[in-house]
Design a protein around this motif. Structure first.
Motif, PDB file in Angstrom:
ATOM      1  N   LEU A  83     -16.959  42.683 102.471  1.00  0.00           N
ATOM      2  CA  LEU A  83     -15.737  41.980 102.097  1.00  0.00           C
ATOM      3  C   LEU A  83     -16.058  40.792 101.202  1.00  0.00           C
ATOM      4  N   TYR A  84     -15.113  40.426 100.330  1.00  0.00           N
ATOM      5  CA  TYR A  84     -15.189  39.215  99.516  1.00  0.00           C
ATOM      6  C   TYR A  84     -14.178  38.197 100.035  1.00  0.00           C
ATOM      7  N   ILE A 102     -24.383  39.084 107.135  1.00  0.00           N
ATOM      8  CA  ILE A 102     -25.034  38.478 105.976  1.00  0.00           C
ATOM      9  C   ILE A 102     -23.944  37.894 105.079  1.00  0.00           C
ATOM     10  N   VAL A 103     -24.035  36.572 104.856  1.00  0.00           N
ATOM     11  CA  VAL A 103     -23.076  35.873 104.003  1.00  0.00           C
ATOM     12  C   VAL A 103     -23.809  35.459 102.737  1.00  0.00           C
ATOM     13  N   ARG A 131     -19.401  36.571  99.908  1.00  0.00           N
ATOM     14  CA  ARG A 131     -19.486  38.003 100.188  1.00  0.00           C
ATOM     15  C   ARG A 131     -20.006  38.165 101.605  1.00  0.00           C
ATOM     16  N   PHE A 132     -19.363  39.021 102.377  1.00  0.00           N
ATOM     17  CA  PHE A 132     -19.716  39.246 103.781  1.00  0.00           C
ATOM     18  C   PHE A 132     -20.105  40.706 103.958  1.00  0.00           C
ATOM     19  N   GLU A 133     -21.227  40.912 104.648  1.00  0.00           N
ATOM     20  CA  GLU A 133     -21.687  42.277 104.870  1.00  0.00           C
ATOM     21  C   GLU A 133     -22.394  42.369 106.213  1.00  0.00           C
ATOM     22  N   THR A 152     -23.076  47.752 108.820  1.00  0.00           N
ATOM     23  CA  THR A 152     -22.434  47.838 110.129  1.00  0.00           C
ATOM     24  C   THR A 152     -21.107  47.065 110.158  1.00  0.00           C
ATOM     25  N   ASP A 153     -20.400  47.180 111.264  1.00  0.00           N
ATOM     26  CA  ASP A 153     -19.104  46.543 111.451  1.00  0.00           C
ATOM     27  C   ASP A 153     -19.228  45.024 111.430  1.00  0.00           C
TER      28      ASP A 153
END
Length: 133
Positions: free
Chosen positions: A55-56, A80-81, A117-119, A124-125
């Protein structure tokens, strides 16, 4: 909304609440185009839930040369941000499951436009909330 049946999901139910709380745009369409000036508009609160998709943030941020970012990872996997502009990564922060991290991002001018950015680690969720100021 049943979040289990969609690849990404937003944790609010009405447009009015969405405006007051946060909005996150799913990765894949484009980086954010709207700008949030931290000095003029103040702290920006955010949250997001995603089932396997990065997500952004909904905004690019400007206004300062040093930012404080707080992220609470509510998921069972690492989050991870990344603080970045199209040409540069300013900070990458890994947040352990069920933990909160407060970190700073610097190295930009007050007019540098950047986004978050988020991952989830390994795709994973994710379930997170926080702010940037």
């Amino acid at each position: 909304m049943n979040c289990q049946s969609t690849p990404f999901c937003f944790p609010f139910s009405t447009q009015e609440q969405a405006k007051e709380d946060v909005t996150i745009t799913p990765l894949g369409t484009s980086i954010p185009t709207q700008v949030w000036n931290i000095v003029d508009n103040g702290r920006y609160n955010f949250s997001g839930v995603s089932y396997g998709y990065p997500l952004y943030s909904n905004y690019k941020f400007i206004g300062k040369t040093n930012y404080t970012i707080r992220v609470q990872n509510n998921a069972a996997t690492k989050l991870i941000v990344t603080v970045k502009s199209p040409l540069k990564t300013y900070k990458t922060q890994t947040i352990w499951p069920d933990n909160t991290s407060i970190f700073s991002a610097s190295g930009m001018s007050s007019t540098t436009q950047f986004y978050l950015r988020f991952e989830g680690e390994g795709g994973t969720d994710m379930d997170f909330s926080g702010y940037i100021e």
